[in-house]
Design a protein around this motif. Structure first.
Motif, PDB file in Angstrom:
ATOM      1  N   VAL A  18      22.891  54.320  28.763  1.00  0.00           N
ATOM      2  CA  VAL A  18      24.080  55.537  29.607  1.00  0.00           C
ATOM      3  C   VAL A  18      24.704  54.213  30.385  1.00  0.00           C
TER       4      VAL A  18
ATOM      5  N   THR B  53      12.570  55.474  31.738  1.00  0.00           N
ATOM      6  CA  THR B  53      14.070  55.344  32.689  1.00  0.00           C
ATOM      7  C   THR B  53      14.518  53.773  32.479  1.00  0.00           C
TER       8      THR B  53
ATOM      9  N   ILE C 216      20.783  61.463  36.443  1.00  0.00           N
ATOM     10  CA  ILE C 216      19.420  61.868  36.760  1.00  0.00           C
ATOM     11  C   ILE C 216      18.404  60.322  36.524  1.00  0.00           C
ATOM     12  N   TYR C 217      18.913  59.534  36.302  1.00  0.00           N
ATOM     13  CA  TYR C 217      18.365  58.389  35.989  1.00  0.00           C
ATOM     14  C   TYR C 217      18.317  57.386  37.344  1.00  0.00           C
TER      15      TYR C 217
ATOM     16  N   LEU D 136      16.506  54.616  29.410  1.00  0.00           N
ATOM     17  CA  LEU D 136      17.705  55.141  29.138  1.00  0.00           C
ATOM     18  C   LEU D 136      18.750  53.888  30.234  1.00  0.00           C
TER      19      LEU D 136
ATOM     20  N   THR E  48      25.842  63.136  34.219  1.00  0.00           N
ATOM     21  CA  THR E  48      24.948  63.316  34.929  1.00  0.00           C
ATOM     22  C   THR E  48      23.445  62.949  33.575  1.00  0.00           C
ATOM     23  N   ILE E  49      23.216  62.155  33.020  1.00  0.00           N
ATOM     24  CA  ILE E  49      22.262  61.570  32.653  1.00  0.00           C
ATOM     25  C   ILE E  49      21.936  60.114  33.193  1.00  0.00           C
ATOM     26  N   SER E  50      22.981  59.250  34.024  1.00  0.00           N
ATOM     27  CA  SER E  50      23.084  58.745  34.515  1.00  0.00           C
ATOM     28  C   SER E  50      22.407  58.654  36.027  1.00  0.00           C
TER      29      SER E  50
END
Length: 397
Positions: A203, A196, A239-240, A199, A235-237
């Motif tokens: 991101v 994380t 999840i992060y 990321l 989406t990744i943000s």
């Protein structure tokens, strides 16, 4: 549960259920084994007591048979059945029919030599000669049950000590079983934290730069590509942010304040519109103006984000999402796959996923549950398979 607390372990709900199941099963089999051993000990002590009584009742029987012989010879003289204050007795013929009895218990087991029934001890003997036609002589004495009272105390003490020892043994056995699992979870936790952290910067850079692009000025083909990049980055943000919340939950200090929930709901709906557009999902809103709530801005945003994310993720193509904000409630309703009642009951457990075809780690709704508990929010879930799910969050003013 005391064992779990003493291990100083922060377990998920599913892990607690697993460990509680192990402890319950372990305790059950321990009790069964101890009861079985106790029964064997009881049977042994009872047989020992009967053998001790058998010796004295054998003497009584010999005395009674002698007196029966005397009565048989001198029947015209005596005509009285012999009695004794130490025991009761009865005589039966070869067909096991009663000839005479002073027994209190009339049910006789002719297949046993010595046995107990109705707080009485019985002794059955077959004389060598049929005096007065008696094939069987049965003696009966009272069982004072002192042996049984002492035996109960011994068994209770044995079970107490043995169970305490087994629990103590189970405690170390549980620690032994938990160690590799906890080591693996610590490694996973460290991996999540490192991941994380790595990321965050790329991101954030992608999302910031996409937001700076004037999509309306681009041609349609390039605009679709930019929107796909925006969707993937968001989406990744999301999840992060979920992973960050889980790893830092105990260290997050809530900045509670009176915030405009109406404004936040609109912002979050706008944020997720790009994700909804990918599946051609229509989001309908009914948001009452100036609804305020006292809580942390980031946490209530995270709660709304995860509810919206799930409504999109498990919705059908060209489906609908209805977002309604009223004085004391927030409702997010989708036209998706829906759930069974069993799934609804497990909905907020960490790592629970009912559809492996969609992404995610099964942590979003667990975070929703954690935030709701912190601010005393009530979550009501209504769902029907193939129809959709309605999530209602309510609170008190």
């Amino acid at each position: 549960m005391l064992v779990l607390k003493s291990l100083d372990i922060d377990l998920t709900q599913s892990e607690k259920k697993t460990l509680l199941g192990f402890l319950t099963l372990y305790s059950f089999f321990t009790i069964v084994i101890l009861l079985f051993i106790s029964f064997l000990y009881y049977s042994f002590q009872k047989d020992l007591m009967l053998q001790q009584k058998r010796a004295s009742m054998q003497d009584y029987s010999s005395e009674l048979i002698f007196r029966l012989k005397d009565l048989h010879i001198n029947f015209d003289k005596y005509k009285f059945y012999p009695r004794d204050e130490n025991f009761n007795s009865a005589i039966y013929d070869s067909d096991r029919k009663l000839i005479f009895s002073t027994l209190e218990s009339q049910n006789v087991d002719f297949n046993s030599e010595v046995y107990t029934t109705d707080s009485k001890i019985h002794f059955v003997e077959q004389p060598e000669s049929y005096y007065l036609g008696a094939k069987y002589v049965v003696l009966e004495i009272k069982d004072d049950l002192l042996w049984f009272e002492n035996l109960k105390k011994e068994i209770a003490l044995f079970i107490l000590i043995a169970f305490a020892f087994m629990v103590f043994f189970g405690y170390f056995l549980l620690k032994l079983f938990l160690k590799p699992m906890r080591d693996a979870l610590h490694l996973l936790d460290r991996f999540i934290k490192d991941t994380t952290h790595e990321l965050n910067t790329p991101v954030s850079a992608v999302i910031t730069n996409v937001e700076m692009i004037d999509i309306d000025s681009l041609d349609e083909k390039l605009a679709r590509k930019i929107k796909r990049i925006d969707t993937g980055a968001k989406t990744i943000s999301n999840i992060y942010e979920d992973l960050t919340y889980l790893t830092l939950n105990n260290k997050i200090i809530s900045q509670d304040e009176n915030i405009n929930l109406s404004k936040i709901v609109r912002q979050r709906v706008d944020y997720f519109k790009t994700l909804a557009d990918v599946k051609k999902i229509e989001i309908k809103t009914s948001i009452k103006e100036d609804i305020f709530i006292f809580c942390d801005n980031k946490k209530i945003s995270k709660l709304i984000d995860n509810l919206l994310s799930n409504a999109i993720k498990y919705n059908k193509v060209k489906g609908q999402i209805k977002v309604s904000l009223q004085e004391n409630s927030l409702i997010i309703e989708d036209s998706g796959k829906g759930m069974s009642q069993t799934q609804v009951e497990q909905l907020f457990e960490r790592y629970t996923r009912f559809d492996k075809s969609v992404g995610g780690f099964g942590i979003g709704l667990n975070i929703v549950s954690m935030i709701a508990k912190e601010y005393n929010l009530k979550i009501n879930v209504q769902s029907q398979e193939k129809i959709g799910t309605k999530m209602e969050v309510t609170w008190q003013k």
